[in-house]
Design a protein around this motif. Structure first.
Motif, PDB file in Angstrom:
ATOM      1  N   GLY A  75       0.847  -1.184   0.000  1.00 38.29           N
ATOM      2  CA  GLY A  75       0.000   0.000   0.000  1.00 38.29           C
ATOM      3  C   GLY A  75       0.876   1.224   0.000  1.00 38.29           C
ATOM      4  N   ALA A  76       0.280   2.370  -0.216  1.00 38.86           N
ATOM      5  CA  ALA A  76       1.029   3.628  -0.173  1.00 38.86           C
ATOM      6  C   ALA A  76       1.420   3.890   1.277  1.00 38.86           C
ATOM      7  CB  ALA A  76       0.181   4.770  -0.721  1.00 38.86           C
ATOM      8  N   THR A  77       2.671   3.729   1.572  1.00 40.84           N
ATOM      9  CA  THR A  77       3.141   3.842   2.950  1.00 40.84           C
ATOM     10  C   THR A  77       4.123   4.994   3.067  1.00 40.84           C
ATOM     11  OG1 THR A  77       4.965   2.311   2.547  1.00 40.84           O
ATOM     12  CG2 THR A  77       2.880   1.363   3.250  1.00 40.84           C
ATOM     13  N   SER A  78       4.533   5.262   4.272  1.00 42.05           N
ATOM     14  CA  SER A  78       5.516   6.318   4.494  1.00 42.05           C
ATOM     15  C   SER A  78       6.882   5.860   4.028  1.00 42.05           C
ATOM     16  CB  SER A  78       5.562   6.678   5.985  1.00 42.05           C
ATOM     17  OG  SER A  78       5.911   5.533   6.737  1.00 42.05           O
ATOM     18  N   ALA A  79       7.769   6.830   3.855  1.00 42.36           N
ATOM     19  CA  ALA A  79       9.116   6.526   3.388  1.00 42.36           C
ATOM     20  C   ALA A  79       9.864   5.709   4.437  1.00 42.36           C
ATOM     21  CB  ALA A  79       9.862   7.821   3.086  1.00 42.36           C
ATOM     22  N   GLY A  80      10.911   5.032   3.994  1.00 48.46           N
ATOM     23  CA  GLY A  80      11.758   4.281   4.909  1.00 48.46           C
ATOM     24  C   GLY A  80      11.781   2.802   4.640  1.00 48.46           C
ATOM     25  N   ILE A  81      10.871   2.295   3.808  1.00 49.69           N
ATOM     26  CA  ILE A  81      10.882   0.869   3.460  1.00 49.69           C
ATOM     27  C   ILE A  81      12.032   0.620   2.495  1.00 49.69           C
ATOM     28  CG2 ILE A  81       9.566  -0.999   2.407  1.00 49.69           C
ATOM     29  CD1 ILE A  81       7.046   0.480   3.238  1.00 49.69           C
ATOM     30  N   GLU A  82      12.859  -0.389   2.784  1.00 54.49           N
ATOM     31  CA  GLU A  82      14.041  -0.671   1.971  1.00 54.49           C
ATOM     32  C   GLU A  82      14.035  -2.115   1.494  1.00 54.49           C
ATOM     33  OE1 GLU A  82      17.527   2.339   3.623  1.00 54.49           O
ATOM     34  OE2 GLU A  82      17.637   0.185   4.039  1.00 54.49           O
ATOM     35  N   VAL A  83      14.578  -2.292   0.286  1.00 56.24           N
ATOM     36  CA  VAL A  83      14.935  -3.615  -0.205  1.00 56.24           C
ATOM     37  C   VAL A  83      16.456  -3.676  -0.161  1.00 56.24           C
ATOM     38  CG1 VAL A  83      14.932  -5.185  -2.168  1.00 56.24           C
ATOM     39  CG2 VAL A  83      12.905  -3.823  -1.662  1.00 56.24           C
ATOM     40  N   PRO A  84      17.036  -4.474   0.717  1.00 53.11           N
ATOM     41  CA  PRO A  84      18.493  -4.438   0.897  1.00 53.11           C
ATOM     42  C   PRO A  84      19.238  -5.064  -0.269  1.00 53.11           C
ATOM     43  CG  PRO A  84      17.524  -6.136   2.274  1.00 53.11           C
ATOM     44  CD  PRO A  84      16.373  -5.393   1.655  1.00 53.11           C
ATOM     45  N   THR A 113      -2.387  13.765  -7.720  1.00 50.24           N
ATOM     46  CA  THR A 113      -1.758  13.253  -6.506  1.00 50.24           C
ATOM     47  C   THR A 113      -0.700  12.237  -6.911  1.00 50.24           C
ATOM     48  OG1 THR A 113      -3.406  11.498  -6.299  1.00 50.24           O
ATOM     49  CG2 THR A 113      -3.846  13.575  -5.140  1.00 50.24           C
ATOM     50  N   ALA A 114       0.237  11.985  -6.017  1.00 46.73           N
ATOM     51  CA  ALA A 114       1.331  11.053  -6.324  1.00 46.73           C
ATOM     52  C   ALA A 114       1.614  10.191  -5.102  1.00 46.73           C
ATOM     53  CB  ALA A 114       2.588  11.806  -6.735  1.00 46.73           C
ATOM     54  N   ALA A 115       1.893   8.907  -5.364  1.00 46.60           N
ATOM     55  CA  ALA A 115       2.232   7.976  -4.286  1.00 46.60           C
ATOM     56  C   ALA A 115       3.212   6.947  -4.818  1.00 46.60           C
ATOM     57  CB  ALA A 115       0.982   7.293  -3.745  1.00 46.60           C
ATOM     58  N   ALA A 116       4.139   6.531  -3.962  1.00 46.27           N
ATOM     59  CA  ALA A 116       5.079   5.466  -4.318  1.00 46.27           C
ATOM     60  C   ALA A 116       4.419   4.129  -4.034  1.00 46.27           C
ATOM     61  CB  ALA A 116       6.371   5.603  -3.522  1.00 46.27           C
ATOM     62  N   ILE A 117       4.383   3.271  -5.049  1.00 45.82           N
ATOM     63  CA  ILE A 117       3.780   1.950  -4.865  1.00 45.82           C
ATOM     64  C   ILE A 117       4.783   0.826  -5.111  1.00 45.82           C
ATOM     65  CG2 ILE A 117       1.497   2.789  -5.494  1.00 45.82           C
ATOM     66  CD1 ILE A 117       1.943   1.372  -8.214  1.00 45.82           C
TER      67      ILE A 117
END
Length: 654
Positions: free
Chosen positions: A93-102, A287-291
């Motif tokens: 879902g459109a979540t806050s920043a900080g999610i990483e794929v290492p 509007t814009a969202a990172a998915i």
């Protein structure tokens, strides 16, 4: 059936006699009688017969012996190279920043024949929630109108392309606070049905991103999931969303007095048969969202902490890793030799020529996975020298890490990499929206036998134009073709034009497929820098790809379906006018070779089902803006630094 005979030297008796006779005027000018009765000619024929027998016996040596001889001269076969692609990890879902794929995240194919192909991410990528800070419209170069106030409040519609009549090149700009590199962005569009006249499934506009040196296309692929599409707005004509993948770098730029990270929708010239806008689309809100997050991955798997065996204390010891081929080292590979007293780290070298008795050196063959320790050599004066230290008897050998993979098996298609080996919070799935390319098997013995004598003859130095071309091909197995142009003036650089391997159907090739990866350029530059003549400089790039479209009129043989003949003719055109597999020899369209209608007549007449070719015309094509240029012609010239890339062929069958 007899065994195949290797031709190390294909000269026969008469070839040797003729070669010797041609040398007589230079080496012995006083010898003027070259008749068969002359004793000297008889001696030439005698030695030619003996030499032919020697060559015949030399041709019986097995491939293993031949490659071992080349290895003694410092020549090695190319190892396998790993395919690469871009993996898109979809957020739940459109979540806050900080999610990483290492870095090092592994993704596999599911349901493929044989073992799954494992791909590993090359770097860490993080989700960035986009923050819109500006919006502009443009009706020409360096002319911008700020529409952010209207768009942010949503009180009135914004006309995306302001000129009347609508003109290709007009654009609608969206500015963001941060770089969106590596992110999949969903733009939510509130629009009114004003942009009439276009086909909603094929509007004449493109989305582009500023990457520091120019505008590049932001891909709009189909969304994963049943029934979903990437652009549901019908060309900015109705409420919906647009999915953009920001693959390349995303740099800030000042436009209209506003500095931001820009995306734009640009109006382009409609292709033949494509409907154009009769009125501009109008937008009320965006509007814009990172998915999702997109990151480069390679066909590789990391093996950690592998035990190789125990040393016998003898020279020339050989150990094998469990998985092969082994990919080029990335600095994490450490060979540890442990004794009850200490553990030491050893260093990989290309050969043992300069290794002394106290040097902790070993060699590692990428193709076979064999790790070899130094030999003991007895020299003509009777002295004995250890080339590299020998691990003590009973010492345990362990590799901390290495990468395995590579080969043509890694060139998997779109949507095949969907299995995650480990769960990542807030990531719902993964897919590759582009095919994996660049995977090349290890060099065959047959190719090594052709390349070896050339390398030995040139001594690994880049002096002539052919030396630069050959060495550039040696530097990276992903190189398909190389053209070298010598400097025109003293001090000018040597120019290298590199064509990479592209595992893609000819009719699907686009300009971006031939872009050179940064690591390929760096590898070629580093390889040539060690071998170039002192004082020379090298410039590495791609050829200029001259787009060309063929329009032809054919007559089909009676009873042959026109659609089938048309498909075969188009396929023949794409295969023939091709940088990699085109040309008369199918080794790629030759540099400095113009395109004329006579050749195309021959290609089309050879197509099964074609009775005659009535007409052929060429049109130059702008591959960047996707538009045809100029009028039809029967000859297209090719510059020395250019290659043809065909597109949008139009074949009419009657």
């Amino acid at each position: 059936m007899s065994l195949p005979v290797t031709n190390l030297d294909d000269r026969k008796f008469q070839d040797l006699v003729d070669e010797a006779k041609r040398m007589i005027p230079q080496l012995c000018p006083e010898w003027t009688n070259h008749n068969l009765s002359d004793p000297g000619v008889a001696l030439i024929e005698l030695f030619a017969w003996m030499t032919e027998m020697t060559l015949f016996r030399l041709n019986q040596v097995p491939d293993t012996f031949y490659t071992r001889m080349l290895n003694l001269l410092g020549f090695e076969q190319f190892p396998a190279s790993a395919a690469r692609t871009e993996l898109t990890f979809w957020l739940s879902g459109a979540t806050s920043a900080g999610i990483e794929v290492p870095q090092g995240t592994e993704v596999t194919t599911l349901g493929t024949v044989g073992e799954p192909r494992v791909f590993t991410t090359m770097e860490t990528v993080a989700a960035v929630q986009p923050v819109l800070v500006s919006a502009l419209t443009s009706d020409g170069p360096d002319r911008y109108t700020n529409v952010w106030g209207s768009l942010s409040l949503g009180l009135e519609n914004v006309t995306c392309f302001p000129r009347t009549p609508l003109t290709p090149g007009d654009a609608f700009y969206l500015g963001f606070e941060q770089s969106l590199k590596g992110n999949a962005i969903r733009l939510g569009i509130e629009a009114t049905v004003e942009g009439i006249g276009v086909n909603p499934d094929r509007p004449p506009l493109v989305w582009e991103v500023w990457q520091g040196e120019g505008w590049v296309r932001a891909s709009v692929p189909d969304l994963p999931g049943e029934g979903e599409v990437a652009d549901s707005t019908g060309g900015l004509n109705r409420n919906g969303h647009v999915l953009l993948l920001i693959r390349s770098d995303h740099q800030p730029l000042t436009l209209g007095g506003v500095r931001a990270h820009w995306l734009r929708a640009r109006l382009i010239e409609p292709a033949p048969g494509q409907a154009a806008y009769r009125a501009s689309p109008q937008i009320r809100r965006v509007t814009a969202a990172a998915i999702g997050m997109t990151v480069e991955a390679e066909h590789s798997e990391r093996i950690d902490d592998e035990f190789l065996g125990t040393s016998t204390g003898k020279p020339n010891q050989v150990f094998e890793v469990s998985r092969r081929p082994v990919l080029p080292r990335d600095g994490h590979e450490v060979l540890e030799v442990s004794t009850p007293l200490a553990t030491t780290e050893w260093v990989e070298v290309n050969d043992f020529v300069d290794s002394g008795p106290n040097d902790l050196h070993y060699m590692w063959d990428s193709s076979t996975g064999k790790i070899t320790f130094g030999p003991v050599i007895r020299y003509p004066d009777g002295s004995v020298r250890h080339h590299g230290t020998i691990p003590p008897e009973g010492a345990r050998l362990r590799l901390t890490s290495y990468r395995t993979g590579g080969g043509a098996l890694g060139n998997v298609g779109v949507g095949t990499l969907t299995g995650m080996r480990s769960a990542i919070p807030y990531v719902s799935g993964v897919s590759n929206l582009v095919p994996a390319t660049g995977g090349v098997d290890a060099e065959t013995v047959e190719n090594a036998k052709r390349r070896g004598p050339q390398s030995v003859r040139a001594g690994g130095r880049a002096v002539t134009v052919s030396d630069f071309e050959r060495l550039a091909g040696e530097a990276d197995s992903r190189v398909a073709r190389v053209r070298c142009l010598a400097p025109e003036q003293p001090g000018d650089p040597v120019r290298l034009f590199v064509v990479p391997h592209v595992k893609q159907r000819a009719e699907m090739l686009v300009l971006d497929d031939f872009a050179l990866p940064d690591d390929m350029i760096a590898r070629i530059a580093g390889y040539l820098d060690e071998r170039r003549v002192l004082g020379s400089t090298i410039e590495i790039g791609t050829p200029y790809y001259q787009g060309v479209t063929v329009a032809s009129l054919l007559t089909a043989q009676p009873g042959r379906p026109a659609s089938l003949v048309r498909d075969r003719a188009q396929r023949a055109l794409y295969d023939y006018i091709n940088p990699i597999t085109g040309g008369s020899d199918r080794h790629g369209w030759a540099f400095d070779t113009d395109l004329n209608s006579a050749n195309i007549f021959q290609v089309l007449e050879a197509v099964e089902g074609v009775e005659k070719v009535d007409e052929v015309l060429f049109f130059e094509y702008d591959l960047r803006n996707h538009e045809r240029m100029g009028f039809g012609k029967e000859l297209v010239k090719l510059a020395p630094d250019s290659l043809f890339l065909s597109t949008n062929h139009h074949v009419v069958v009657q």
